[in-house]
Motif scaffolding. Structure first.
Motif, PDB file in Angstrom:
ATOM      1  N   ALA A  36       0.831  -1.205   0.000  1.00  0.00           N
ATOM      2  CA  ALA A  36       0.000   0.000   0.000  1.00  0.00           C
ATOM      3  C   ALA A  36       0.867   1.257   0.000  1.00  0.00           C
ATOM      4  N   ALA A  37       1.958   1.229   0.750  1.00  0.00           N
ATOM      5  CA  ALA A  37       2.862   2.380   0.763  1.00  0.00           C
ATOM      6  C   ALA A  37       3.522   2.583  -0.602  1.00  0.00           C
ATOM      7  N   SER A  38       3.893   1.487  -1.265  1.00  0.00           N
ATOM      8  CA  SER A  38       4.496   1.629  -2.591  1.00  0.00           C
ATOM      9  C   SER A  38       3.466   2.090  -3.622  1.00  0.00           C
ATOM     10  N   ALA A  39       2.229   1.662  -3.484  1.00  0.00           N
ATOM     11  CA  ALA A  39       1.176   2.126  -4.397  1.00  0.00           C
ATOM     12  C   ALA A  39       0.908   3.609  -4.170  1.00  0.00           C
ATOM     13  N   TYR A  40       0.918   4.028  -2.923  1.00  0.00           N
ATOM     14  CA  TYR A  40       0.731   5.445  -2.609  1.00  0.00           C
ATOM     15  C   TYR A  40       1.882   6.279  -3.171  1.00  0.00           C
ATOM     16  N   GLY A  41       3.082   5.696  -3.178  1.00  0.00           N
ATOM     17  CA  GLY A  41       4.242   6.393  -3.722  1.00  0.00           C
ATOM     18  C   GLY A  41       4.283   6.409  -5.242  1.00  0.00           C
ATOM     19  N   GLY A  42       3.396   5.660  -5.883  1.00  0.00           N
ATOM     20  CA  GLY A  42       3.309   5.694  -7.332  1.00  0.00           C
ATOM     21  C   GLY A  42       4.063   4.596  -8.047  1.00  0.00           C
ATOM     22  N   TYR A  43       4.511   3.574  -7.336  1.00  0.00           N
ATOM     23  CA  TYR A  43       5.285   2.512  -7.973  1.00  0.00           C
ATOM     24  C   TYR A  43       4.405   1.440  -8.607  1.00  0.00           C
ATOM     25  N   THR A  44       3.181   1.315  -8.159  1.00  0.00           N
ATOM     26  CA  THR A  44       2.241   0.378  -8.769  1.00  0.00           C
ATOM     27  C   THR A  44       1.291   1.195  -9.629  1.00  0.00           C
ATOM     28  N   SER A  45       1.445   1.062 -10.940  1.00  0.00           N
ATOM     29  CA  SER A  45       0.736   1.982 -11.812  1.00  0.00           C
ATOM     30  C   SER A  45      -0.273   1.319 -12.744  1.00  0.00           C
ATOM     31  N   SER A  46      -0.326  -0.002 -12.772  1.00  0.00           N
ATOM     32  CA  SER A  46      -1.230  -0.639 -13.726  1.00  0.00           C
ATOM     33  C   SER A  46      -1.935  -1.835 -13.090  1.00  0.00           C
ATOM     34  N   TRP A  47      -3.044  -2.218 -13.716  1.00  0.00           N
ATOM     35  CA  TRP A  47      -3.815  -3.351 -13.207  1.00  0.00           C
ATOM     36  C   TRP A  47      -3.057  -4.672 -13.263  1.00  0.00           C
ATOM     37  N   PRO A  48      -2.267  -4.953 -14.298  1.00  0.00           N
ATOM     38  CA  PRO A  48      -1.513  -6.211 -14.279  1.00  0.00           C
ATOM     39  C   PRO A  48      -0.555  -6.317 -13.086  1.00  0.00           C
ATOM     40  N   LEU A  49       0.034  -5.200 -12.674  1.00  0.00           N
ATOM     41  CA  LEU A  49       0.903  -5.232 -11.497  1.00  0.00           C
ATOM     42  C   LEU A  49       0.109  -5.493 -10.224  1.00  0.00           C
ATOM     43  N   ILE A  50      -1.052  -4.916 -10.123  1.00  0.00           N
ATOM     44  CA  ILE A  50      -1.893  -5.124  -8.947  1.00  0.00           C
ATOM     45  C   ILE A  50      -2.357  -6.574  -8.881  1.00  0.00           C
ATOM     46  N   ILE A  51      -2.717  -7.145 -10.014  1.00  0.00           N
ATOM     47  CA  ILE A  51      -3.147  -8.542 -10.056  1.00  0.00           C
ATOM     48  C   ILE A  51      -1.986  -9.472  -9.728  1.00  0.00           C
ATOM     49  N   ALA A  52      -0.799  -9.169 -10.241  1.00  0.00           N
ATOM     50  CA  ALA A  52       0.376  -9.986  -9.934  1.00  0.00           C
ATOM     51  C   ALA A  52       0.718  -9.908  -8.447  1.00  0.00           C
ATOM     52  N   ASP A  53       0.614  -8.723  -7.850  1.00  0.00           N
ATOM     53  CA  ASP A  53       0.836  -8.573  -6.406  1.00  0.00           C
ATOM     54  C   ASP A  53      -0.167  -9.407  -5.611  1.00  0.00           C
ATOM     55  N   ALA A  54      -1.432  -9.354  -6.013  1.00  0.00           N
ATOM     56  CA  ALA A  54      -2.466 -10.110  -5.298  1.00  0.00           C
ATOM     57  C   ALA A  54      -2.239 -11.610  -5.414  1.00  0.00           C
ATOM     58  N   PHE A  55      -1.866 -12.078  -6.596  1.00  0.00           N
ATOM     59  CA  PHE A  55      -1.576 -13.498  -6.775  1.00  0.00           C
ATOM     60  C   PHE A  55      -0.404 -13.926  -5.904  1.00  0.00           C
ATOM     61  N   SER A  56       0.642 -13.131  -5.891  1.00  0.00           N
ATOM     62  CA  SER A  56       1.816 -13.456  -5.096  1.00  0.00           C
ATOM     63  C   SER A  56       1.512 -13.416  -3.598  1.00  0.00           C
ATOM     64  N   LEU A  57       0.711 -12.448  -3.161  1.00  0.00           N
ATOM     65  CA  LEU A  57       0.301 -12.398  -1.759  1.00  0.00           C
ATOM     66  C   LEU A  57      -0.476 -13.644  -1.368  1.00  0.00           C
ATOM     67  N   THR A  58      -1.376 -14.080  -2.248  1.00  0.00           N
ATOM     68  CA  THR A  58      -2.176 -15.264  -1.963  1.00  0.00           C
ATOM     69  C   THR A  58      -1.295 -16.506  -1.863  1.00  0.00           C
ATOM     70  N   ALA A  59      -0.377 -16.656  -2.799  1.00  0.00           N
ATOM     71  CA  ALA A  59       0.519 -17.816  -2.779  1.00  0.00           C
ATOM     72  C   ALA A  59       1.429 -17.786  -1.553  1.00  0.00           C
ATOM     73  N   GLY A  60       1.955 -16.622  -1.219  1.00  0.00           N
ATOM     74  CA  GLY A  60       2.805 -16.498  -0.037  1.00  0.00           C
ATOM     75  C   GLY A  60       2.044 -16.758   1.248  1.00  0.00           C
ATOM     76  N   PHE A  61       0.802 -16.287   1.315  1.00  0.00           N
ATOM     77  CA  PHE A  61      -0.030 -16.531   2.493  1.00  0.00           C
ATOM     78  C   PHE A  61      -0.319 -18.018   2.646  1.00  0.00           C
ATOM     79  N   TRP A  62      -0.656 -18.684   1.549  1.00  0.00           N
ATOM     80  CA  TRP A  62      -0.921 -20.119   1.585  1.00  0.00           C
ATOM     81  C   TRP A  62       0.311 -20.879   2.056  1.00  0.00           C
ATOM     82  N   TYR A  63       1.464 -20.546   1.498  1.00  0.00           N
ATOM     83  CA  TYR A  63       2.680 -21.264   1.868  1.00  0.00           C
ATOM     84  C   TYR A  63       3.084 -20.992   3.314  1.00  0.00           C
ATOM     85  N   SER A  64       2.984 -19.748   3.753  1.00  0.00           N
ATOM     86  CA  SER A  64       3.386 -19.433   5.130  1.00  0.00           C
ATOM     87  C   SER A  64       2.426 -20.047   6.135  1.00  0.00           C
ATOM     88  N   LYS A  65       1.145 -20.108   5.813  1.00  0.00           N
ATOM     89  CA  LYS A  65       0.186 -20.758   6.701  1.00  0.00           C
ATOM     90  C   LYS A  65       0.518 -22.242   6.830  1.00  0.00           C
TER      91      LYS A  65
END
Length: 77
Positions: A36-65
């Motif tokens: 969220a801080a990087s998005a506020y700073g302007g580093y996440t600028s497109s929907w494909p990046l947001i979708i890739a972040d969400a996919f990676s968060l989901t996979a990381g959450f599953w693995y860490s759980k």
């Protein structure tokens, strides 16, 4: 290059923070706060990046759980 970083970094951060704090929820929250801080700073600028972040968060959450639960059952056995 940004897509590759978006696919790898958030998942690895969730696992790292979960390993350090011994809580997969705290690891996820810390990673979401960083994204969220990087998005506020302007580093996440497109929907494909947001979708890739969400996919990676989901996979990381599953693995860490899975990792935290496996370590807890190994300690109790």
């Amino acid at each position: 290059m940004k897509i590759l970083a978006a696919l790898l970094a958030p998942g690895l951060l969730v696992v790292l923070f979960s390993r350090v704090t011994y809580s997969y929820v705290v690891g996820l929250l810390l990673t979401v706060a960083l994204i969220a801080a990087s998005a506020y700073g302007g580093y996440t600028s497109s929907w494909p990046l947001i979708i890739a972040d969400a996919f990676s968060l989901t996979a990381g959450f599953w693995y860490s759980k899975r990792m935290i639960e496996r370590s807890r059952t190994a300690k109790s056995a």
